[in-house]
Design a protein around this motif. Structure first.
Motif, PDB file in Angstrom:
ATOM      1  N   UNK A  58     -21.373  21.244  40.490  1.00  0.00           N
ATOM      2  CA  UNK A  58     -20.496  20.233  39.915  1.00  0.00           C
ATOM      3  C   UNK A  58     -21.167  18.907  39.622  1.00  0.00           C
ATOM      4  N   UNK A  59     -22.507  18.867  39.606  1.00  0.00           N
ATOM      5  CA  UNK A  59     -23.189  17.591  39.381  1.00  0.00           C
ATOM      6  C   UNK A  59     -22.965  17.086  37.953  1.00  0.00           C
ATOM      7  N   UNK A  76     -20.136  13.165  34.408  1.00  0.00           N
ATOM      8  CA  UNK A  76     -19.315  13.003  33.210  1.00  0.00           C
ATOM      9  C   UNK A  76     -18.032  12.225  33.502  1.00  0.00           C
ATOM     10  N   UNK A  77     -17.806  11.869  34.742  1.00  0.00           N
ATOM     11  CA  UNK A  77     -16.617  11.105  35.114  1.00  0.00           C
ATOM     12  C   UNK A  77     -16.689   9.714  34.493  1.00  0.00           C
ATOM     13  N   UNK A  78     -15.615   9.244  33.884  1.00  0.00           N
ATOM     14  CA  UNK A  78     -15.626   7.903  33.272  1.00  0.00           C
ATOM     15  C   UNK A  78     -15.906   6.815  34.310  1.00  0.00           C
ATOM     16  N   UNK A 120     -17.648  12.739  43.210  1.00  0.00           N
ATOM     17  CA  UNK A 120     -18.405  13.123  44.410  1.00  0.00           C
ATOM     18  C   UNK A 120     -19.464  14.152  44.044  1.00  0.00           C
ATOM     19  N   UNK A 121     -20.509  14.164  44.836  1.00  0.00           N
ATOM     20  CA  UNK A 121     -21.605  15.112  44.661  1.00  0.00           C
ATOM     21  C   UNK A 121     -21.733  15.904  45.952  1.00  0.00           C
ATOM     22  N   UNK A 122     -21.815  17.208  45.815  1.00  0.00           N
ATOM     23  CA  UNK A 122     -21.968  18.101  46.960  1.00  0.00           C
ATOM     24  C   UNK A 122     -23.328  18.777  46.870  1.00  0.00           C
ATOM     25  N   UNK A 123     -24.041  18.815  47.984  1.00  0.00           N
ATOM     26  CA  UNK A 123     -25.347  19.483  48.017  1.00  0.00           C
ATOM     27  C   UNK A 123     -25.269  20.685  48.940  1.00  0.00           C
TER      28      UNK A 123
END
Length: 146
Positions: free
Chosen positions: A107-108, A113-115, A121-124
């Protein structure tokens, strides 16, 4: 004499305190010989479980650091490369040698791309395959995916 047994001769069935009965001499040594390998194996298994739990904690910390670094990157490509290098450095700092290391950022692209002004959020996800000889005992075959 007053009735104590100090001057009395020993009969064949009399035992002194701490003296083994006939036929029991050496049985304690035999019991120890049988139980010692079992106890050593049990202790080794507890140590192995502890070492694996510590390795999992190190991988969780690497994923946390990778997500943190990816969240402040300027582009998705920069986030992926930063996350990979951060996770690798974290695991190397913990002396955890991964035979196969993969760092994923699901989902990066959607997060970048979020305004502006909206939360993202970023998940690793960090996957590491560790040889058992590195974790438990040198020369031990096999590996464990963490």
């Amino acid at each position: 004499m007053t009735g104590d047994s100090a001057g009395r001769a020993r009969r064949p069935g009399d035992l002194r305190p701490g003296e083994p009965a006939a036929g029991e001499a050496g049985s304690a040594a035999l019991e120890l010989l049988i139980l010692a390998p079992v106890l050593i194996l049990l202790i080794c298994m507890v140590i192995a479980a502890g070492r694996i739990a510590i390795a999992r904690g190190a991988i969780d910390a690497a994923a946390r650091d990778a997500a943190r670094q990816a969240s402040i990157a300027r582009s998705p490509q920069d986030a992926m490369s930063t996350a990979q290098s951060t996770a690798g450095a974290e695991l190397a700092g913990e002396h955890l040698n991964c035979s196969a290391l993969s760092v994923g950022l699901p989902g990066v692209y959607r997060a970048f791309a979020t305004p502006l002004g909206q939360q993202a959020s970023v998940t690793a996800t960090v996957r590491c395959t560790v040889r058992l000889s590195d974790l438990i005992l040198p020369g031990m075959p096999g590996s464990v995916p963490l």
